[in-house]
Design a protein around this motif. Structure first.
Motif, PDB file in Angstrom:
ATOM      1  N   ILE A   1       0.855  -1.175   0.000  1.00 35.40           N
ATOM      2  CA  ILE A   1       0.000   0.000   0.000  1.00 35.40           C
ATOM      3  C   ILE A   1       0.893   1.226   0.000  1.00 35.40           C
ATOM      4  CG2 ILE A   1      -1.801   1.273   1.213  1.00 35.40           C
ATOM      5  CD1 ILE A   1      -2.601  -1.335   2.553  1.00 35.40           C
ATOM      6  N   ASP A   2       0.589   2.132  -0.890  1.00 35.06           N
ATOM      7  CA  ASP A   2       1.277   3.412  -0.857  1.00 35.06           C
ATOM      8  C   ASP A   2       0.369   4.371  -0.102  1.00 35.06           C
ATOM      9  OD1 ASP A   2       2.443   5.783  -1.207  1.00 35.06           O
ATOM     10  OD2 ASP A   2       2.430   5.762  -3.410  1.00 35.06           O
ATOM     11  N   PHE A   3       0.765   4.691   1.090  1.00 40.58           N
ATOM     12  CA  PHE A   3      -0.106   5.532   1.919  1.00 40.58           C
ATOM     13  C   PHE A   3       0.092   7.010   1.639  1.00 40.58           C
ATOM     14  CE2 PHE A   3      -0.089   1.696   4.560  1.00 40.58           C
ATOM     15  CZ  PHE A   3      -1.436   1.576   4.835  1.00 40.58           C
ATOM     16  N   CYS A   4       0.991   7.308   0.691  1.00 41.72           N
ATOM     17  CA  CYS A   4       1.299   8.697   0.397  1.00 41.72           C
ATOM     18  C   CYS A   4       1.796   9.428   1.632  1.00 41.72           C
ATOM     19  CB  CYS A   4       0.063   9.438  -0.112  1.00 41.72           C
ATOM     20  SG  CYS A   4      -0.217   9.168  -1.812  1.00 41.72           S
ATOM     21  N   ASP A   5       2.457   8.726   2.492  1.00 43.01           N
ATOM     22  CA  ASP A   5       3.001   9.295   3.715  1.00 43.01           C
ATOM     23  C   ASP A   5       1.957   9.912   4.617  1.00 43.01           C
ATOM     24  OD1 ASP A   5       5.404   8.516   2.854  1.00 43.01           O
ATOM     25  OD2 ASP A   5       5.940  10.443   1.968  1.00 43.01           O
ATOM     26  N   SER A   6       0.760   9.558   4.405  1.00 43.82           N
ATOM     27  CA  SER A   6      -0.261  10.043   5.328  1.00 43.82           C
ATOM     28  C   SER A   6      -0.647   8.885   6.246  1.00 43.82           C
ATOM     29  CB  SER A   6      -1.484  10.523   4.559  1.00 43.82           C
ATOM     30  OG  SER A   6      -2.278   9.413   4.216  1.00 43.82           O
ATOM     31  N   THR A   7      -1.306   9.220   7.320  1.00 44.56           N
ATOM     32  CA  THR A   7      -1.757   8.142   8.198  1.00 44.56           C
ATOM     33  C   THR A   7      -3.233   7.869   7.982  1.00 44.56           C
ATOM     34  OG1 THR A   7      -2.084   9.754   9.928  1.00 44.56           O
ATOM     35  CG2 THR A   7      -0.029   8.510   9.984  1.00 44.56           C
ATOM     36  N   GLN A   8      -3.714   8.280   6.832  1.00 44.97           N
ATOM     37  CA  GLN A   8      -5.101   7.971   6.510  1.00 44.97           C
ATOM     38  C   GLN A   8      -5.250   6.468   6.292  1.00 44.97           C
ATOM     39  OE1 GLN A   8      -7.700  10.199   6.180  1.00 44.97           O
ATOM     40  NE2 GLN A   8      -6.280  11.695   7.042  1.00 44.97           N
ATOM     41  N   ALA A   9      -6.408   5.961   6.585  1.00 47.30           N
ATOM     42  CA  ALA A   9      -6.630   4.527   6.434  1.00 47.30           C
ATOM     43  C   ALA A   9      -6.873   4.162   4.982  1.00 47.30           C
ATOM     44  CB  ALA A   9      -7.830   4.111   7.257  1.00 47.30           C
ATOM     45  N   ALA A  10      -6.428   2.997   4.621  1.00 49.13           N
ATOM     46  CA  ALA A  10      -6.727   2.459   3.305  1.00 49.13           C
ATOM     47  C   ALA A  10      -7.913   1.519   3.439  1.00 49.13           C
ATOM     48  CB  ALA A  10      -5.519   1.711   2.765  1.00 49.13           C
ATOM     49  N   ASN A  11      -8.966   1.804   2.716  1.00 48.62           N
ATOM     50  CA  ASN A  11     -10.172   0.987   2.831  1.00 48.62           C
ATOM     51  C   ASN A  11     -10.316   0.070   1.633  1.00 48.62           C
ATOM     52  OD1 ASN A  11     -11.045   2.349   5.206  1.00 48.62           O
ATOM     53  ND2 ASN A  11     -11.559   4.075   3.856  1.00 48.62           N
ATOM     54  N   PHE A  12     -10.678  -1.126   1.873  1.00 49.84           N
ATOM     55  CA  PHE A  12     -10.956  -2.048   0.765  1.00 49.84           C
ATOM     56  C   PHE A  12     -11.857  -3.160   1.258  1.00 49.84           C
ATOM     57  CE2 PHE A  12      -7.011  -3.248   2.784  1.00 49.84           C
ATOM     58  CZ  PHE A  12      -7.144  -4.617   2.969  1.00 49.84           C
ATOM     59  N   GLN A  13     -12.245  -4.005   0.345  1.00 51.37           N
ATOM     60  CA  GLN A  13     -13.083  -5.135   0.731  1.00 51.37           C
ATOM     61  C   GLN A  13     -12.289  -6.419   0.631  1.00 51.37           C
ATOM     62  OE1 GLN A  13     -16.965  -5.812  -0.925  1.00 51.37           O
ATOM     63  NE2 GLN A  13     -17.181  -3.643  -1.309  1.00 51.37           N
ATOM     64  N   LEU A  14     -12.521  -7.279   1.578  1.00 49.81           N
ATOM     65  CA  LEU A  14     -11.902  -8.601   1.536  1.00 49.81           C
ATOM     66  C   LEU A  14     -13.016  -9.575   1.184  1.00 49.81           C
ATOM     67  CD1 LEU A  14      -9.119  -9.814   2.203  1.00 49.81           C
ATOM     68  CD2 LEU A  14     -10.058 -10.411   4.411  1.00 49.81           C
ATOM     69  N   CYS A  15     -12.821 -10.329   0.118  1.00 51.40           N
ATOM     70  CA  CYS A  15     -13.913 -11.175  -0.338  1.00 51.40           C
ATOM     71  C   CYS A  15     -13.557 -12.641  -0.228  1.00 51.40           C
ATOM     72  CB  CYS A  15     -14.221 -10.906  -1.808  1.00 51.40           C
ATOM     73  SG  CYS A  15     -14.550  -9.196  -2.086  1.00 51.40           S
ATOM     74  N   THR A  16     -14.543 -13.424   0.102  1.00 48.94           N
ATOM     75  CA  THR A  16     -14.423 -14.869  -0.034  1.00 48.94           C
ATOM     76  C   THR A  16     -15.409 -15.257  -1.123  1.00 48.94           C
ATOM     77  OG1 THR A  16     -16.188 -15.391   1.489  1.00 48.94           O
ATOM     78  CG2 THR A  16     -14.030 -15.012   2.431  1.00 48.94           C
ATOM     79  N   HIS A  17     -15.556 -16.550  -1.329  1.00 59.51           N
ATOM     80  CA  HIS A  17     -16.476 -16.952  -2.390  1.00 59.51           C
ATOM     81  C   HIS A  17     -17.921 -16.653  -2.006  1.00 59.51           C
ATOM     82  CE1 HIS A  17     -16.384 -20.229   0.402  1.00 59.51           C
ATOM     83  NE2 HIS A  17     -17.363 -20.866  -0.220  1.00 59.51           N
TER      84      HIS A  17
ATOM     85  N   ARG B   1     -18.773 -14.163   0.849  1.00 57.75           N
ATOM     86  CA  ARG B   1     -19.024 -12.933   1.590  1.00 57.75           C
ATOM     87  C   ARG B   1     -18.057 -11.824   1.235  1.00 57.75           C
ATOM     88  NH1 ARG B   1     -22.092 -12.187   6.298  1.00 57.75           N
ATOM     89  NH2 ARG B   1     -21.245 -10.143   5.856  1.00 57.75           N
ATOM     90  N   HIS B   2     -18.451 -10.607   1.584  1.00 57.38           N
ATOM     91  CA  HIS B   2     -17.558  -9.466   1.456  1.00 57.38           C
ATOM     92  C   HIS B   2     -17.434  -8.816   2.815  1.00 57.38           C
ATOM     93  CE1 HIS B   2     -18.125  -9.031  -3.060  1.00 57.38           C
ATOM     94  NE2 HIS B   2     -18.845 -10.079  -2.706  1.00 57.38           N
ATOM     95  N   PHE B   3     -16.244  -8.481   3.179  1.00 57.99           N
ATOM     96  CA  PHE B   3     -16.067  -7.777   4.455  1.00 57.99           C
ATOM     97  C   PHE B   3     -15.380  -6.444   4.189  1.00 57.99           C
ATOM     98  CE2 PHE B   3     -15.680 -12.348   5.334  1.00 57.99           C
ATOM     99  CZ  PHE B   3     -16.776 -12.500   6.157  1.00 57.99           C
ATOM    100  N   TYR B   4     -15.899  -5.393   4.782  1.00 60.49           N
ATOM    101  CA  TYR B   4     -15.250  -4.098   4.644  1.00 60.49           C
ATOM    102  C   TYR B   4     -14.155  -3.993   5.691  1.00 60.49           C
ATOM    103  CZ  TYR B   4     -19.033  -2.805   1.578  1.00 60.49           C
ATOM    104  OH  TYR B   4     -19.903  -2.758   0.531  1.00 60.49           O
ATOM    105  N   VAL B   5     -12.983  -3.707   5.257  1.00 58.89           N
ATOM    106  CA  VAL B   5     -11.894  -3.610   6.212  1.00 58.89           C
ATOM    107  C   VAL B   5     -11.052  -2.385   5.901  1.00 58.89           C
ATOM    108  CG1 VAL B   5     -11.726  -6.071   6.688  1.00 58.89           C
ATOM    109  CG2 VAL B   5     -10.460  -5.108   4.775  1.00 58.89           C
ATOM    110  N   SER B   6     -10.257  -1.974   6.853  1.00 61.27           N
ATOM    111  CA  SER B   6      -9.371  -0.861   6.586  1.00 61.27           C
ATOM    112  C   SER B   6      -8.075  -1.024   7.361  1.00 61.27           C
ATOM    113  CB  SER B   6     -10.044   0.456   6.955  1.00 61.27           C
ATOM    114  OG  SER B   6     -10.164   0.541   8.339  1.00 61.27           O
TER     115      SER B   6
END
Lengths: 943, 424
Positions: free
Chosen positions: A852-868, A870-875
């Protein structure tokens, strides 16, 4: 084979039917057993094609079995249906088969192939059920088949099947104990299993097959402790009991320094204390205590009791108190639970009285309690009595004495006696109370009081001649033999205090001698002898008379005693030297009896056990060993750490690089060796726990490190100031946040341009913190953790490598794990890990790396983690420190950079140039707290 | 060659008249004659309550419980924690209760096949296997009238044809695929006051035994958290395994994925005496005259500290001394009965109205010639107060996560007398 013979013989004799049944049975159905037409009817139904008829027949057969009737002649007809498609018919056939297979071994073999087929079924539940029935059939011929099936099932993919395998082990062992060695191998394998489902069952198997092989537990000890809270209730009880025994062999007594109180030899104690090192509790011992404590709040009384006994046997004195509250809570439960708990509380309250004192009132007795509960509560109350609470307790006892339940009243009087002997202060009060009871209308009460008074008087007879006189009068009325005997003994013993009454009593007793009970007769003889010795003038003739009566008594004990006493006291020419000492013999000072609890020293049995309850060793009881004098090697419990992100070595990098560059290899690794990944995740848990456990220590260490670092910093800066260094110095780029982001990019970019990858350092610190991405509960069994591996992310130098560890705690396989729909904030980029195509089996763990390139910020990176499914929102939110990278540069370079940047903005906060000092590690901040560590910002601007 | 066989070997169900009406063996068969030892102990004990729970015989140990007029007698061969077996037997009785609505001899005899199937699933080789009601219900469907009619026509069965999944999951207490049209979650906060009041009316001992019973009918996998206004009250609690202990430790919130259906969420004890309000008082005058065959009996019950709520369902039972032949009483409210055989006096009072306090007064007839009873009987009181938790415990809110629908929620409070005894 041998073991089975007697059982079979027995069975042949008792065909489990009503034939040999004793008096109390539901009579009247014997006809059914004999009349075969009923069974013909059933056979027909079983042979029919209709499932409903079969089912009806099976139901009737099962009902027969339930009532204890013999249905064995139907075996051939039933066994045919073992492969029936209807699931209920099948289940009932299993019930039948398990019940009768032992009697009809040859026919039972017909069914085996069905189960063998079942063992290969793709459905885990069918595999498990086949193994379960197969192992329940007690037919010795199939032992090899069972052994094979168990071995296979022990490495089954499904934890449920493995659990069934664990259950099957004791069954096979009881069928043929020659298989022990092979079974131990299977147990060893299953003990390494890390699923909660298996843990309880395999420990049960361990306890039955090889409880002496304590060495098998070492490697699994920490895992078992950590899994404990998630194991099902019944398994918890078994594991806790086993671990209690384990701890007694492996750790030192936590109370050894405190045990001065009951020291026999103070000097020796002091000497040994001096020799002994100060006691430090083994962290593993602490781990056990800590992890079992929450279970005191289980709803299951057996679990609570198990933890209570663990604390009683293993915890330092100061900590045992926590169990009292939980045990008192159990007293509200069913009568039978109360009974068992009170037995244990009674034992505990002798050793650790203080523990239950706050709950004194919970042991108060209600008139509605059953007698056995009342008596146990009384026992506890008596044990708890001390100088401060005795007055309240005695007031309670006064109420009890008026109870309608006479057995209970008798027990109360005994209890008062015990309080009086133990607490000198109240002795007189108690005695007076008991004397009042002598005028009670109930004879049992009076008799019991007499017996207790007798014991009390022995402690200080001189002051109580009045009471003795009073009791002497009672001989006219009281008929209970024990009480009469007690009174006579008292008068005889203290005849000098009541010189006028004693001969008169003897006169009365001589009159009624022939009608007395044996124990009374013996005491009459005693009384006569003592009076003869002290007051022969008045009692000589009476004594002669009594002895003559006794001479012709029916009981030979009495005749014996009479002859003996006559020889001893009546001087004749034949009587020897003993005669002179007769008075000394009879009227010697006798020690007062000690009224003791019947629960004293019962704690040498493990509390909560059947043996403790019965106060005799039950079959199969495992002794609770004594603490060892020297602690055995604690390192045996260490588990090899594998796969934990601890890249302290330079070559560690290559490994990670490989795994992140070729994700297939990751899956290969975890796929091929599920056991290795399991052990690694197990050990990780332990690591965490150890960290927790030794938290204070490590903090201290950290502080020290900090100080050392500061010193070094000072030195470093001094040297830097003097500018004496020429040689290329590895430094850690340390820079705060520059003011303008534009400028920063340029700068931060520069190291990457100027420094080759070889100059990037591997982190030299140990602990990498793990964060939680998805909790097990939120993820429906899928748990995901991540850590910043602090290694370069291959392919893109601007990215921070994030190592993600996914564990499948569900019971099903998880497929196609992937990241989707990343929603990065402006400028942020996410390099997803390639979809994990492989299936993640239940219980398995896989780790992948994403960038992950955080751009030197401490902002969270949000994405989804998927299985066959379900989807889970994670950051992921990075701590500042994790955005930095360690780099190597010479001092001159550093100064150059510093000059370019530090001066301009004044943000080059802390600079550090330290030398490759004595420390062999690559010079890097030893701290793991990222913000303190001087490191160069890693990520740079794009393009 | 010796081998050990641990845990529960066999189970016998015995009714009060001493008939063994069901037996089940998990290992080799143990003859019914082993129960003779039990009958012997039973005879010695006189009262059923006093049969020792653990009996040692030459070859076996018998561990028994007594529930709903049935003795559950289990046969053990080797060392095993007695509470383990006792707790399990109670679980068996609870399961029967759950399945058949009552745990009685007739219910068990009528459903003997289901009972057998249940016992088969609950123990494997004497070791507990599936004891969660949610799992069992997936394996074996409970009987209903409708289903038994359908079964008898179609020949289908009570055994679930889908294989259970709950046992395999992380949440073994909840079955999968739950669906309801009306999603509801109800909580009953039930508190019982255990107390001993002495002769003079002062409280010797009092504590509150509370439970929260839940009836949860929610679809899917709801994740609930229940919070209280005053969680500090709960310092001695035992939990259903579904509750996350760590959340409770840190936040004092009950967080859990509930089992489907009825279950006991927590039970708790509030014991510090000043917290326990006693909602009724009893004035009593019971005396037996010396040398006369009669005595006086006068009891009044009144309300006290009941937080403005009505005390109802008041019943008083008294075990009179053996010498009492008969009682001649008048009640200003309710009705009384006296059983001359068991010597139990029962007074069904009903609701207490403060304006007119219920009183029971009259003459006690004693056996002539018998000595005056030494003891005064103690009075056992039962009562109920609706919409009040006497400890003051209050549910703050219930939140649901994990599912999208809006459930219907409800909390009910009730206070009852537990073991409430007044000494006279």
């Amino acid at each position: 084979m041998l073991s089975l013979l007697p059982v079979q013989k027995l069975l042949r004799q008792l065909p489990a039917g009503p034939a040999g049944r004793p008096k109390k049975t539901a009579g009247g159905d014997t006809a059914e057993e004999v009349t075969s037409p009923v069974h013909d009817d059933l056979k027909e139904m079983l042979d029919s094609n209709k499932d409903s008829l079969k089912l009806e027949a099976m139901k009737r057969i099962v009902a027969m079995i339930a009532r204890g009737k013999n249905a064995s002649d139907l075996f051939p007809a039933v066994v045919k249906n073992v492969a029936c498609k209807n699931i209920e018919v099948k289940k009932l056939v299993y019930v039948y088969l398990v019940r009768y297979a032992e009697e009809q071994q040859d026919l039972a073999l017909l069914s085996i192939s069905t189960f063998q087929r079942g063992l290969k079924d793709p459905n885990q539940l069918i595999r498990a059920s086949a193994l379960r029935v197969l192992s329940s059939i007690r037919v010795p011929i199939i032992v090899p088949i069972m052994m094979l099936a168990i071995k296979e099932a022990a490495s089954d993919m499904s934890p449920y099947v493995r659990k069934t395998a664990a259950h099957a082990i004791p069954k096979l062992y009881s069928l043929d104990s020659d298989q022990k060695d092979q079974l131990i191998e299977v147990i060893e394998k299953l003990l390494a299993d890390k699923t909660t489902l298996v843990a309880g069952s395999v420990v049960m198997a361990f306890e039955e097959v090889c409880p002496e092989r304590i060495d098998l537990i070492h490697k699994n000890y920490r895992k078992l402790c950590n899994l404990l809270i998630d194991v099902e209730e019944w398994g918890q009880v078994v594991i806790i009991n086993m671990l209690t025994r384990y701890a007694r062999t492996q750790f030192l007594s936590p109370n050894q320094n405190v045990s001065v109180g009951d020291a026999k030899d103070a000097k020796a104690e002091a000497a040994s204390l001096a020799k002994r090192k100060p006691y430090v509790m083994d962290p593993d011992h602490r781990l056990l205590l800590r992890n079992t404590k929450p279970l005191l709040q289980s709803r299951n009384a057996a679990v609570v009791m198990a933890v209570a006994q663990l604390y009683f046997h293993l915890a330092p004195k100061a900590e045992v108190g926590v169990i009292a509250k939980a045990l008192v809570r159990l007293l509200r439960s069913h009568r039978s639970v109360q009974y068992v708990v009170l037995q244990n509380v009674a034992t505990m309250s002798i050793k650790r009285r203080g523990m239950f004192e706050p709950y004194l009132k919970s042991f108060y007795i209600r008139s509605t309690d059953p007698t056995q509960i009342k008596i146990l509560k009384l026992e506890v109350l008596t044990n708890l009595a001390n100088e401060t609470n005795i007055s309240t307790i005695l007031r309670e006892f006064q109420t009890y004495i008026r109870s309608m339940d006479k057995d209970f009243v008798a027990a109360t009087i005994q209890a008062i006696g015990r309080c009086a002997t133990n607490i000198g202060k109240v002795r007189d009060t108690c005695l007076n109370g008991l004397v009042q009871l002598l005028s009670n209308r109930d004879e049992l009460v009076v008799a019991e009081s007499v017996v207790v008074i007798k014991k009390l008087l022995q402690m200080q007879p001189a002051q109580h001649s009045e009471i003795i006189k009073h009791m002497a009068k009672l001989t006219d009325n009281i008929q209970v033999p024990m009480a009469r005997a007690s009174i006579l003994w008292l008068i005889g013993e203290y005849c000098e205090h009541v010189p006028k009454i004693a001969p008169d009593v003897l006169r009365k007793m001589a009159k009624s001698f022939t009608n007395e009970e044996d124990i009374v007769k013996l005491q009459v003889i005693n009384l006569a002898a003592k009076l003869y010795l002290t007051n022969s003038k008045q009692s000589k003739l009476l004594t002669q008379y009594v002895l003559n009566l006794a001479k012709y008594d029916q009981n030979y004990d009495i005749r014996d005693r009479a002859r003996f006493i006559r020889q001893l006291i009546v001087p004749t020419e034949k009587s020897g030297a003993l005669n002179k000492y007769a008075k000394k013999l009879f009227l010697a000072q006798k020690p007062a009896p000690i009224l003791e609890s019947s629960f004293k020293d019962r704690d040498h049995f493990q509390l909560g056990s059947l043996s403790h309850l019965l106060n005799t060793k039950a079959v199969g009881y495992q002794e609770l060993p004594d603490w060892p004098d020297e602690a055995p090697d604690p390192s045996v419990r260490n588990v090899e750490v594998r796969g934990a992100p601890q890249g302290a070595h330079v070559h560690g990098r290559a490994k990670v690089g490989a795994s992140s560059q070729e994700p297939e290899s990751v899956s290969e690794e975890s796929g091929s060796s599920s056991s290795s990944s399991s052990s690694s995740s197990g050990s990780e848990e332990e690591d965490e726990d150890e960290e927790e456990g030794s938290g204070e220590q490590s903090e201290d260490k950290e502080e020290e490190e900090e100080k050392r670092l500061k010193r070094k910093e000072k030195e470093g800066s001094q040297k830097a100031a003097s500018g004496s260094t020429v040689s290329p110095t590895p430094i850690l780029g340390v820079l705060g946040t520059p003011a303008s982001s534009k400028g920063r990019r340029e700068w931060v970019g520069s190291p990457h341009r100027s420094l080759g990858p070889s100059q990037l350092l591997s982190p030299a610190f140990g602990a990498v913190r793990t964060y939680e991405l998805l909790h097990r509960m939120a993820g429906e069994g899928l748990s995901v953790e991540y850590c910043f591996s602090r290694r370069p992310f291959p392919g893109d130098p601007h990215m921070v490598a994030v190592q993600i560890q996914i564990s499948n705690n569900t019971d099903a396989e998880v497929k196609s794990l992937r990241v989707s729909e990343p929603k990065p904030l402006s400028g942020m980029r996410i390099q997803e890990f390639p979809e994990i195509g492989m299936r993640l089996a239940p219980g398995d763990t896989v780790s992948v790396v994403m960038g992950i390139d955080f751009c030197d910020s401490t902002q969270a990176a949000n994405f989804q983690l998927c299985t066959h499914t379900r989807h889970f929102y994670v950051s992921i939110q990075p701590p500042v420190g994790e955005l930095m990278a360690p780099v190597f540069m010479s001092e001159n370079e550093f100064k150059k950079e510093q000059g370019e940047w530090g001066t301009g903005t004044g943000t080059g906060r802390c600079m550090d140039t330290h030398y490759p000092s004595a420390n062999a590690h690559p010079p890097f901040c030893p701290l793991c707290r990222p913000c303190r560590g001087p490191r160069a910002p890693r990520a740079a601007g794009r393009g | 060659m010796c081998f050990q066989q641990k845990m529960i070997h066999s189970l016998f169900l015995i009714n009060c008249s001493g008939d063994i009406f069901l037996e089940k063996h998990w290992k080799s068969v143990v003859s019914q004659s082993v129960c003779d030892y039990f009958f012997e102990a039973q005879e010695k004990a006189i009262d059923v309550e006093n049969v020792p729970p653990v009996i040692s015989t030459p070859h076996h140990y018998l561990i028994s419980i007594y529930r709903d007029k049935i003795f559950f007698v289990s046969v053990i061969q080797t060392e095993v924690p007695p509470l383990f077996v006792i707790e399990f037997l109670h679980r068996v009785a609870d399961t029967f209760q759950d399945y058949f609505g009552e745990c009685s001899e007739t219910a068990i005899k009528d459903n003997v096949v289901i009972v057998y199937e249940l016992l088969e699933e609950m123990l494997d080789n004497g070791f507990p296997l599936a004891t969660e009601s949610n799992i069992l219900k997936e394996l074996i469907k409970p009987p209903t009238i409708l289903r038994s009619v359908v079964n008898s026509i179609t020949g289908s069965s009570n055994v679930g044809d889908t294989l259970p999944t709950g046992q395999l999951s992380n949440i073994p207490w909840r079955r999968a695929g739950v669906k309801y049209t009306n999603n509801e979650a109800y909580f009953d906060v039930v508190e019982e006051i255990d107390a001993i009041i002495d002769k003079s009316g002062s409280t010797v001992f009092a504590e509150i035994q509370g439970v929260i019973d839940s009836c949860i009918k929610l679809s899917g996998m709801p994740d609930l958290s229940l919070s209280f206004m005053n969680p500090r009250l709960l310092d001695d609690v035992s939990f259903h395994p579904c509750i996350r202990f760590k959340r409770w430790e840190s936040e004092r919130v009950l967080s859990f994925i509930p089992p489907d259906g009825n279950f006991r969420l927590i039970s708790y004890r509030v014991s510090s005496q000043n917290l326990v309000a006693i909602p009724v008082y009893v004035k009593h005058m019971i005396s037996f005259k010396e040398n006369s065959s009669s005595g006086r009996f006068d009891v009044t019950i009144g309300p006290k500290q009941n937080m403005g709520k009505t005390v109802e369902g008041v019943v008083m039972t008294v075990h009179m001394p053996k010498a009492v032949l008969n009682m001649n009483l008048t009640a200003t409210q309710g009705s009384y009965t006296f059983d001359p055989v068991t010597k139990v006096l029962t007074w069904d009072v009903g609701k207490i109205t403060p304006q007119k306090l219920p009183n029971l007064k009259g003459i006690v007839n004693l056996q002539s010639g018998a000595p005056k009873p030494e003891e005064n009987p103690s009075l056992n009181i039962q009562f109920k107060i609706q919409q009040l938790a006497i400890s003051g415990l209050k549910v703050n809110r219930l939140d649901m996560y994990g599912e999208k629908y809006k459930p219907f929620k409800g909390v009910k409070y009730i206070t009852k007398a537990g073991k409430f005894q007044v000494r006279t």
